[in-house]
Design a protein around this motif. Sequence first.
Motif, PDB file in Angstrom:
ATOM      1  N   GLN A 132       0.816  -1.210   0.000  1.00 34.21           N
ATOM      2  CA  GLN A 132       0.000   0.000   0.000  1.00 34.21           C
ATOM      3  C   GLN A 132       0.853   1.266   0.000  1.00 34.21           C
ATOM      4  O   GLN A 132       0.548   2.237  -0.701  1.00 34.21           O
ATOM      5  N   HIS A 133       1.918   1.286   0.787  1.00 30.92           N
ATOM      6  CA  HIS A 133       2.726   2.493   0.949  1.00 30.92           C
ATOM      7  C   HIS A 133       4.054   2.445   0.200  1.00 30.92           C
ATOM      8  O   HIS A 133       4.846   3.380   0.299  1.00 30.92           O
ATOM      9  N   GLY A 134       4.260   1.375  -0.566  1.00 30.82           N
ATOM     10  CA  GLY A 134       5.509   1.203  -1.299  1.00 30.82           C
ATOM     11  C   GLY A 134       5.840   2.324  -2.275  1.00 30.82           C
ATOM     12  O   GLY A 134       6.979   2.810  -2.288  1.00 30.82           O
ATOM     13  N   PRO A 135       4.913   2.750  -3.121  1.00 34.14           N
ATOM     14  CA  PRO A 135       5.251   3.814  -4.074  1.00 34.14           C
ATOM     15  C   PRO A 135       5.740   5.102  -3.408  1.00 34.14           C
ATOM     16  O   PRO A 135       6.728   5.698  -3.848  1.00 34.14           O
ATOM     17  N   ALA A 136       5.107   5.522  -2.324  1.00 36.89           N
ATOM     18  CA  ALA A 136       5.544   6.740  -1.630  1.00 36.89           C
ATOM     19  C   ALA A 136       6.893   6.521  -0.950  1.00 36.89           C
ATOM     20  O   ALA A 136       7.749   7.418  -0.923  1.00 36.89           O
ATOM     21  N   HIS A 137       7.120   5.326  -0.418  1.00 37.56           N
ATOM     22  CA  HIS A 137       8.396   4.983   0.208  1.00 37.56           C
ATOM     23  C   HIS A 137       9.522   5.024  -0.837  1.00 37.56           C
ATOM     24  O   HIS A 137      10.575   5.617  -0.603  1.00 37.56           O
ATOM     25  N   VAL A 138       9.289   4.419  -1.991  1.00 37.80           N
ATOM     26  CA  VAL A 138      10.299   4.403  -3.058  1.00 37.80           C
ATOM     27  C   VAL A 138      10.573   5.822  -3.564  1.00 37.80           C
ATOM     28  O   VAL A 138      11.720   6.181  -3.835  1.00 37.80           O
TER      29      VAL A 138
ATOM     30  N   ARG B 243      10.446   8.493  -1.818  1.00 34.15           N
ATOM     31  CA  ARG B 243      11.299   9.137  -0.803  1.00 34.15           C
ATOM     32  C   ARG B 243      12.736   8.629  -0.920  1.00 34.15           C
ATOM     33  O   ARG B 243      13.687   9.402  -0.780  1.00 34.15           O
ATOM     34  N   LEU B 244      12.916   7.342  -1.159  1.00 32.94           N
ATOM     35  CA  LEU B 244      14.263   6.798  -1.382  1.00 32.94           C
ATOM     36  C   LEU B 244      14.956   7.535  -2.523  1.00 32.94           C
ATOM     37  O   LEU B 244      16.109   7.953  -2.398  1.00 32.94           O
ATOM     38  N   HIS B 245      14.251   7.688  -3.637  1.00 31.19           N
ATOM     39  CA  HIS B 245      14.834   8.372  -4.803  1.00 31.19           C
ATOM     40  C   HIS B 245      15.150   9.839  -4.485  1.00 31.19           C
ATOM     41  O   HIS B 245      16.184  10.351  -4.921  1.00 31.19           O
ATOM     42  N   GLU B 246      14.268  10.487  -3.744  1.00 30.87           N
ATOM     43  CA  GLU B 246      14.502  11.887  -3.373  1.00 30.87           C
ATOM     44  C   GLU B 246      15.816  12.025  -2.594  1.00 30.87           C
ATOM     45  O   GLU B 246      16.640  12.897  -2.890  1.00 30.87           O
TER      46      GLU B 246
ATOM     47  N   ASP C 172      18.824  11.220  -4.859  1.00 32.31           N
ATOM     48  CA  ASP C 172      19.067  12.339  -5.781  1.00 32.31           C
ATOM     49  C   ASP C 172      19.721  13.527  -5.081  1.00 32.31           C
ATOM     50  O   ASP C 172      20.486  14.269  -5.704  1.00 32.31           O
ATOM     51  N   ARG C 173      19.429  13.708  -3.810  1.00 30.67           N
ATOM     52  CA  ARG C 173      20.040  14.786  -3.023  1.00 30.67           C
ATOM     53  C   ARG C 173      21.451  14.429  -2.558  1.00 30.67           C
ATOM     54  O   ARG C 173      22.139  15.238  -1.946  1.00 30.67           O
ATOM     55  N   GLY C 174      21.885  13.187  -2.832  1.00 27.65           N
ATOM     56  CA  GLY C 174      23.226  12.753  -2.441  1.00 27.65           C
ATOM     57  C   GLY C 174      23.339  12.344  -0.983  1.00 27.65           C
ATOM     58  O   GLY C 174      24.448  12.193  -0.462  1.00 27.65           O
ATOM     59  N   LEU C 175      22.210  12.122  -0.314  1.00 28.53           N
ATOM     60  CA  LEU C 175      22.203  11.796   1.107  1.00 28.53           C
ATOM     61  C   LEU C 175      22.117  10.300   1.381  1.00 28.53           C
ATOM     62  O   LEU C 175      22.590   9.828   2.421  1.00 28.53           O
ATOM     63  N   LEU C 176      21.493   9.558   0.474  1.00 29.69           N
ATOM     64  CA  LEU C 176      21.326   8.108   0.607  1.00 29.69           C
ATOM     65  C   LEU C 176      22.240   7.437  -0.408  1.00 29.69           C
ATOM     66  O   LEU C 176      22.094   7.643  -1.618  1.00 29.69           O
TER      67      LEU C 176
ATOM     68  N   ALA D 151      19.755  10.503   7.789  1.00 27.26           N
ATOM     69  CA  ALA D 151      19.028   9.276   8.137  1.00 27.26           C
ATOM     70  C   ALA D 151      17.800   9.600   8.980  1.00 27.26           C
ATOM     71  O   ALA D 151      16.708   9.080   8.727  1.00 27.26           O
ATOM     72  N   GLU D 152      17.972  10.463   9.959  1.00 29.45           N
ATOM     73  CA  GLU D 152      16.849  10.814  10.831  1.00 29.45           C
ATOM     74  C   GLU D 152      15.773  11.597  10.089  1.00 29.45           C
ATOM     75  O   GLU D 152      14.575  11.411  10.343  1.00 29.45           O
ATOM     76  N   GLU D 153      16.172  12.456   9.165  1.00 30.81           N
ATOM     77  CA  GLU D 153      15.193  13.171   8.341  1.00 30.81           C
ATOM     78  C   GLU D 153      14.406  12.196   7.476  1.00 30.81           C
ATOM     79  O   GLU D 153      13.181  12.302   7.349  1.00 30.81           O
ATOM     80  N   PHE D 154      15.119  11.229   6.880  1.00 32.45           N
ATOM     81  CA  PHE D 154      14.450  10.231   6.057  1.00 32.45           C
ATOM     82  C   PHE D 154      13.416   9.470   6.883  1.00 32.45           C
ATOM     83  O   PHE D 154      12.253   9.345   6.502  1.00 32.45           O
TER      84      PHE D 154
END
Length: 90
Positions: A19-25, A27-30, A33-37, A61-64
């Motif tokens: 159910q929440h996978g698309p929004a989670h993914v 956020r991962l990409h965001e 793309d910002r160079g944080l993950l 990590a904590e922001e994510f």
Amino acid sequence: MKHVMTYRAVEDFLPLARQHGPAHVARLHEFHDRGLLLMVGTFDEPMNGDAMGVFTTREAAEEFIAGDPFVRHGVVAEWTVRPWNEVLVP
């Protein structure tokens, strides 16, 4: 120094994860793309929804985690962030 985030999923995680996978993914990409993950993935043995991610800073990590749909909607039972000393650096 990097920071490793670990997630332990709830026992019956799959319906919520779907159910929440698309929004989670997204956020991962965001964060990537910002160079944080730097990297992220699930553990295969056993396949229980547990995962880890490597972030550039504890703050990233904590922001994510704070805005992750998997945390906000109960897919994740508990999480940790630990400092990690990278030994082999390219």
